[in-house]
Design a protein around this motif. Structure first.
Motif, PDB file in Angstrom:
ATOM      1  N   GLY A  88       0.767  -1.239   0.000  1.00  0.00           N
ATOM      2  CA  GLY A  88       0.000   0.000   0.000  1.00  0.00           C
ATOM      3  C   GLY A  88       0.791   1.278   0.000  1.00  0.00           C
ATOM      4  N   LEU A  89       2.109   1.207  -0.079  1.00  0.00           N
ATOM      5  CA  LEU A  89       2.927   2.430  -0.042  1.00  0.00           C
ATOM      6  C   LEU A  89       3.826   2.505  -1.269  1.00  0.00           C
ATOM      7  N   GLY A  90       3.272   2.220  -2.422  1.00  0.00           N
ATOM      8  CA  GLY A  90       4.102   2.119  -3.609  1.00  0.00           C
ATOM      9  C   GLY A  90       4.323   3.397  -4.383  1.00  0.00           C
ATOM     10  N   VAL A  91       3.505   4.427  -4.148  1.00  0.00           N
ATOM     11  CA  VAL A  91       3.630   5.628  -4.970  1.00  0.00           C
ATOM     12  C   VAL A  91       5.007   6.256  -4.790  1.00  0.00           C
ATOM     13  N   GLY A  92       5.493   6.286  -3.548  1.00  0.00           N
ATOM     14  CA  GLY A  92       6.831   6.826  -3.315  1.00  0.00           C
ATOM     15  C   GLY A  92       7.921   5.786  -3.491  1.00  0.00           C
ATOM     16  N   ALA A  93       7.703   4.578  -2.936  1.00  0.00           N
ATOM     17  CA  ALA A  93       8.728   3.533  -2.979  1.00  0.00           C
ATOM     18  C   ALA A  93       9.014   3.070  -4.400  1.00  0.00           C
ATOM     19  N   SER A  94       8.082   3.289  -5.324  1.00  0.00           N
ATOM     20  CA  SER A  94       8.289   2.841  -6.703  1.00  0.00           C
ATOM     21  C   SER A  94       9.523   3.480  -7.329  1.00  0.00           C
ATOM     22  N   ARG A  95       9.815   4.712  -6.958  1.00  0.00           N
ATOM     23  CA  ARG A  95      11.010   5.365  -7.525  1.00  0.00           C
ATOM     24  C   ARG A  95      12.284   4.691  -7.010  1.00  0.00           C
ATOM     25  N   PHE A  96      12.327   4.398  -5.718  1.00  0.00           N
ATOM     26  CA  PHE A  96      13.449   3.655  -5.152  1.00  0.00           C
ATOM     27  C   PHE A  96      13.582   2.307  -5.840  1.00  0.00           C
ATOM     28  N   SER A  97      12.460   1.622  -6.039  1.00  0.00           N
ATOM     29  CA  SER A  97      12.477   0.302  -6.667  1.00  0.00           C
ATOM     30  C   SER A  97      12.986   0.359  -8.095  1.00  0.00           C
ATOM     31  N   ALA A  98      12.622   1.410  -8.819  1.00  0.00           N
ATOM     32  CA  ALA A  98      13.112   1.564 -10.186  1.00  0.00           C
ATOM     33  C   ALA A  98      14.629   1.669 -10.204  1.00  0.00           C
ATOM     34  N   ASP A  99      15.170   2.420  -9.260  1.00  0.00           N
ATOM     35  CA  ASP A  99      16.630   2.530  -9.187  1.00  0.00           C
ATOM     36  C   ASP A  99      17.264   1.198  -8.815  1.00  0.00           C
ATOM     37  N   VAL A 100      16.620   0.459  -7.918  1.00  0.00           N
ATOM     38  CA  VAL A 100      17.138  -0.870  -7.562  1.00  0.00           C
ATOM     39  C   VAL A 100      17.196  -1.759  -8.800  1.00  0.00           C
ATOM     40  N   ALA A 101      16.127  -1.781  -9.592  1.00  0.00           N
ATOM     41  CA  ALA A 101      16.098  -2.617 -10.789  1.00  0.00           C
ATOM     42  C   ALA A 101      17.211  -2.233 -11.753  1.00  0.00           C
ATOM     43  N   LEU A 102      17.440  -0.942 -11.933  1.00  0.00           N
ATOM     44  CA  LEU A 102      18.507  -0.498 -12.829  1.00  0.00           C
ATOM     45  C   LEU A 102      19.881  -0.819 -12.248  1.00  0.00           C
ATOM     46  N   ASP A 103      20.018  -0.728 -10.930  1.00  0.00           N
ATOM     47  CA  ASP A 103      21.275  -1.132 -10.287  1.00  0.00           C
ATOM     48  C   ASP A 103      21.556  -2.613 -10.539  1.00  0.00           C
ATOM     49  N   LEU A 104      20.522  -3.441 -10.419  1.00  0.00           N
ATOM     50  CA  LEU A 104      20.690  -4.879 -10.624  1.00  0.00           C
ATOM     51  C   LEU A 104      21.102  -5.177 -12.065  1.00  0.00           C
ATOM     52  N   LEU A 105      20.536  -4.467 -13.014  1.00  0.00           N
ATOM     53  CA  LEU A 105      20.914  -4.675 -14.414  1.00  0.00           C
ATOM     54  C   LEU A 105      22.351  -4.247 -14.665  1.00  0.00           C
ATOM     55  N   ALA A 106      22.754  -3.157 -14.019  1.00  0.00           N
ATOM     56  CA  ALA A 106      24.116  -2.654 -14.213  1.00  0.00           C
ATOM     57  C   ALA A 106      25.153  -3.601 -13.624  1.00  0.00           C
ATOM     58  N   GLY A 107      24.755  -4.378 -12.621  1.00  0.00           N
ATOM     59  CA  GLY A 107      25.671  -5.335 -12.022  1.00  0.00           C
ATOM     60  C   GLY A 107      26.770  -4.717 -11.199  1.00  0.00           C
TER      61      GLY A 107
END
Length: 472
Positions: free
Chosen positions: A392-411
């Motif tokens: 239920g708290l995704g509107v703000g956390a989604s931006r953090f999560s997007a960066d996490v996903a890009l960090d994971l891709l960057a390795g």
């Protein structure tokens, strides 16, 4: 006629004629439909999902490398899912609140709180820097005690906030009622810095328009139907085409994803919402609420509500309904019993608004996990990253999560990837036929706890011990 019958009848009458659509997206200013993908194209990055996590993934990708070619695929239209159906609360917390954060990540919660504060500040800066008109207001939030046992919980929450440097103001019954006029309030906890309010659909539409200005191609009505290796890269298939890409971000929330393992972590919970017609000047005066902050109850089953820029009140929450098999379907977006219960609670909260009618009623699936926070990971040799399960708290956390996903891709290791909230996934949810009875029993236990001074039974205490739960 009893008081309960009178309120119930008033609730049914107030819902008569309410449009069965999400208010945020069912407006004349909604943008026209974008084209669907037809044919095959080649890009550096494809993002699957046009909600906030997907939009932020594309946004942050262009921030990191403006030359990167990016395509975003949305199965319906931008803001169709939870992004266009929520209350517009943008919270700093990445841990579903400090209490939950300290219980699950006691050695990291201080750093996670700072990470969340920074994420919220950067999110607001990005929105304002791009000139996106989404009625952003730094109004904060008040958590309300509506039962005597919840007052002690507010005191504990204030003490915990003080421990981690979060300024929270404890309000007495008289103080909170002087602020917002409801006979149900017994106390309040005012947070002036940890939450901002937005019009979520306008934010999503504005983000999509900004992404297109940056060269991101957005295709709607283009559900990802397949995901497979293709040479040195990946092929994402759609009904009428495909995208060949080096990397993929999956941000499908509660909706079907081309990576089947995500179903082990997500339980779609239908959350129900009402939107009133605009209040008259006298009605607005009768409830006070001068700051226009977000409001939420302190119970396990809770409401969230807030005013809108055009003088309405959004009122949602309480029921979190799971359907057998994790079913997600448009036919589940109208549930008379849940909407009538919400309407009844609304008039119990604000009896002075008797006669006010509801203009819209809707529901939508929340991608909940057993620990209330997202699941992150990679697949296909690290070329696919996913971030789903924001509860239920995704509107703000989604931006953090997007960066996490890009960090994971960057390795490459970043500060975000060191947190256990990222490194360790939530406990998997048992498959059917076990999943449904477990969820329903948990929901029954939560209702029983709220009815018994917040006392949690052995089952809930066991879940608490292992950091598991059920929430919207």
């Amino acid at each position: 006629m009893s008081h309960d019958t009178t309120v119930a009848d008033a609730a049914v009458e107030a819902l008569r004629g309410a449009a069965p659509t999400a208010y945020w997206t069912d407006r004349v200013e909604a943008p026209g439909a974008r084209a669907s993908l037809d044919g095959t194209i080649e890009v550096d990055l494809v993002v699957i999902g046009g909600g906030f996590t997907g939009l932020w993934a594309a946004w942050q990708a262009t921030e990191r490398d403006p030359s990167r070619s990016v395509v975003l695929l949305e199965a319906e239209h931008i803001a169709h899912g939870a992004t266009g159906r929520n209350g517009g609360f943008v919270a700093a917390s990445l841990t579903h609140g400090l209490t939950h954060g300290e219980a699950i990540w006691p050695t990291q919660v201080a750093a996670l709180q700072k990470e969340g504060d920074r994420n919220l500040a950067d999110l607001v800066s990005a929105i304002e820097g791009a000139g996106i008109d989404c009625d952003l207001r730094r109004a904060g939030k008040t958590t309300l005690a509506i039962e005597p046992w919840q007052v002690d919980g507010l005191r504990d929450a204030q003490a915990l906030g003080e421990k981690y440097g979060v300024p929270l103001e404890l309000l007495s019954r008289d103080e909170v009622r002087a602020d917002v006029h409801s006979p149900t309030y017994l106390g309040g906890l005012r947070d002036r810095t940890g939450t901002v309010l937005v019009d979520p659909a306008k934010l999503a539409w504005g983000m999509a328009a900004e992404l297109e200005r940056r060269g991101v191609r957005i295709f709607e009505a283009s559900a990802a139907t397949g995901l497979a290796r293709r040479g040195a890269g990946l092929r994402v298939s759609t009904e009428h085409g495909g995208v060949d890409a080096r990397d993929v971000v999956i941000a499908t929330a509660a909706y079907p994803a081309p990576l089947k393992r995500l179903g082990n972590y997500i339980m779609p919970l239908y959350d129900h919402v009402l939107m009133t017609e605009p209040l008259s000047e006298a009605q607005r005066a009768s409830i006070g609420w001068a700051d226009g902050q977000g409001l939420t109850d302190a119970g396990n089953q809770f409401h969230y509500y807030r005013p809108t820029a055009d003088g309405r009140i959004l009122f949602g929450g309480w029921d979190a309904v799971y359907y057998f098999g994790g079913k997600v379907d448009a036919s589940l977006e109208q549930r008379d019993s849940s909407h009538e219960l919400l309407a009844r609670h609304f008039f119990e909260t604000f009896p002075q608004l008797a006669g006010l009618r509801f203009a819209n009623r809707w529901a939508g699936p929340i991608d909940s996990t057993t620990r209330f926070t997202a699941a992150y990971g990679t697949a296909l040799g690290g070329r696919v990253a996913y971030a789903v399960g924001h509860t239920g708290l995704g509107v703000g956390a989604s931006r953090f999560s997007a960066d996490v996903a890009l960090d994971l891709l960057a390795g490459e290791p970043t500060s975000r990837l060191r947190y256990d909230i990222v490194r360790k996934r939530p406990f998997p949810i048992p498959p059917e036929p076990f999943r449904n009875p477990i969820i329903q029993f948990t929901r029954h236990s939560i209702l029983a706890a709220d009815a018994d001074q917040g006392r949690r039974n052995l089952w809930l205490r066991t879940l608490d011990r292992f950091g598991l739960g059920f929430n919207s």
